[in-house]
Design an enzyme around this catalytic site. Structure first.
Site, PDB file in Angstrom:
ATOM      1  N   GLY A 147       0.813  -1.206   0.000  1.00  0.00           N
ATOM      2  CA  GLY A 147       0.000   0.000   0.000  1.00  0.00           C
ATOM      3  C   GLY A 147       0.841   1.247   0.000  1.00  0.00           C
TER       4      GLY A 147
ATOM      5  CB  SER B 171      10.249   1.577  -2.046  1.00  0.00           C
ATOM      6  OG  SER B 171      10.069   0.210  -2.267  1.00  0.00           O
ATOM      7  N   GLY B 172       9.068   0.329   0.894  1.00  0.00           N
ATOM      8  CA  GLY B 172       9.487  -0.662   1.895  1.00  0.00           C
ATOM      9  C   GLY B 172       9.820  -0.149   3.278  1.00  0.00           C
TER      10      GLY B 172
ATOM     11  CG  ASP C 235       2.491   0.373  -6.687  1.00  0.00           C
ATOM     12  OD1 ASP C 235       2.743  -0.397  -7.633  1.00  0.00           O
ATOM     13  OD2 ASP C 235       2.111  -0.029  -5.572  1.00  0.00           O
TER      14      ASP C 235
ATOM     15  CG  HIS D 141      -2.051   0.460  -4.496  1.00  0.00           C
ATOM     16  ND1 HIS D 141      -3.076  -0.329  -4.976  1.00  0.00           N
ATOM     17  CD2 HIS D 141      -0.948  -0.337  -4.467  1.00  0.00           C
ATOM     18  CE1 HIS D 141      -2.607  -1.549  -5.216  1.00  0.00           C
ATOM     19  NE2 HIS D 141      -1.318  -1.583  -4.913  1.00  0.00           N
TER      20      HIS D 141
ATOM     21  CG  HIS E 275      -2.205  -5.363  -2.009  1.00  0.00           C
ATOM     22  ND1 HIS E 275      -1.329  -6.325  -2.431  1.00  0.00           N
ATOM     23  CD2 HIS E 275      -2.039  -4.324  -2.869  1.00  0.00           C
ATOM     24  CE1 HIS E 275      -0.644  -5.874  -3.493  1.00  0.00           C
ATOM     25  NE2 HIS E 275      -1.061  -4.663  -3.761  1.00  0.00           N
TER      26      HIS E 275
ATOM     27  CG  ASP F 140     -23.905   8.311   1.604  1.00  0.00           C
ATOM     28  OD1 ASP F 140     -24.842   8.797   0.944  1.00  0.00           O
ATOM     29  OD2 ASP F 140     -23.980   8.083   2.827  1.00  0.00           O
TER      30      ASP F 140
ATOM     31  CG  HIS G 220      -2.361  -5.083  -8.302  1.00  0.00           C
ATOM     32  ND1 HIS G 220      -1.550  -4.197  -8.971  1.00  0.00           N
ATOM     33  CD2 HIS G 220      -2.019  -4.976  -6.999  1.00  0.00           C
ATOM     34  CE1 HIS G 220      -0.752  -3.593  -8.105  1.00  0.00           C
ATOM     35  NE2 HIS G 220      -1.012  -4.049  -6.904  1.00  0.00           N
TER      36      HIS G 220
ATOM     37  CE1 TYR H  68     -24.853  12.936   5.716  1.00  0.00           C
ATOM     38  CE2 TYR H  68     -22.584  13.673   5.541  1.00  0.00           C
ATOM     39  CZ  TYR H  68     -23.532  12.851   6.102  1.00  0.00           C
ATOM     40  OH  TYR H  68     -23.166  11.944   7.055  1.00  0.00           O
TER      41      TYR H  68
HETATM   42 ZN   LIG Z   1      -0.183  -3.317  -5.080  1.00  0.00          ZN
END
Ligand SMILES: [Zn+2]
Length: 234
Positions: A28, A45-46, A76, A95, A97, A120, A169, A227
């Site tokens: 993510g 990353s990571g 990504d 993003h 998973h 909504d 994915h 709203y």
């Molecule tokens: Zn992914």
């Protein structure tokens, strides 16, 4: 340090994903864009979420070229950059998973809108991308992930349906800014879970009617929204 406020916001958006139970291991990433500067701020990353600091985030241009940052950007990044270029109205992307949304992505099934929780936030079913070709996978895979997402939105307004399922994915969600993108990723997971339960109870369940769907989406979004409080209007 460039874009200190945006770095803070994007860090919080990444932590929102964790707080809302959307992150498995280090899967993510969330990013935000400064349209004024033409710069993206994205998760490195990571790096474990618990250790991430604003200075660890990576700043790139809209083509993913690093402008500031000593760590490698999320792998990504080319997908995020492609979406920022194609959808000029969005300000953040998330993003994950997350389990139920990923299950629908793996089943290659769009998530029908069965109720007002989904309605909504998303004005229609959550689309699923075409399966990527071997050429797309063997080529610039992450950029091509952006290409298949953009293709899925040829006839859909990305602001009306701010999420997609990438076949086999997982989900990408977006919004006006990074925190909103993370919120949409959270609501997407809730809608995915409820839709799974709905079809488990009744495999022939019908999608929500247009009148009820329009009523719910349009009271929160667009010109005639009423709203919430005045300052919360989009
Ligand atoms: Zn992914």
């Amino acid at each position: 340090m460039l874009l200190a406020n945006l770095r803070e916001e994007v860090l919080e958006a990444n932590l929102d994903l964790v707080r809302n139970g959307l992150v498995l291991s280090t899967f993510g990433n969330a990013s935000g864009v400064s349209r004024e500067d033409g710069l993206i701020v994205i998760k490195p990353s990571g790096v474990p979420y618990s250790e991430m600091k604003p200075a660890d985030l990576v700043v790139t241009d809209l083509h993913g070229k690093v402008v500031e940052g000593s760590l490698r950007a999320s792998s990504d990044l080319p997908t995020h950059a492609a979406l920022y270029r194609a959808f000029p109205a969005i300000g953040g992307i998330a993003h994950t998973h997350s389990e139920y949304a990923t299950a629908w992505a793996q089943a290659r099934k769009p998530i029908p809108c069965f109720g007002t929780t989904h309605g909504d936030y998303f004005h229609g079913a959550i689309p699923v991308t075409e399966v990527m070709t071997d050429e797309e996978i063997n080529g610039e895979y992450e950029a091509n992930t952006g290409v298949v997402i953009i293709r899925a939105f040829e006839k859909i307004d990305p602001l009306a349906v701010p999420a997609v399922l990438v076949s086999n994915h997982g989900p990408f969600a977006w919004g006006a800014d990074a925190r909103k993108a993370a919120e949409n990723a959270w609501m997407l997971e809730a809608a995915a879970r409820m839709a799974f339960l709905t079809v488990s109870i009744n495999p022939h369940a019908a999608a929500i009617g247009k009148t009820l769907h329009d009523r719910h989406f349009l009271r929160k979004h667009g010109k005639k929204a009423y709203y919430g409080q005045e300052r919360n209007k989009e």
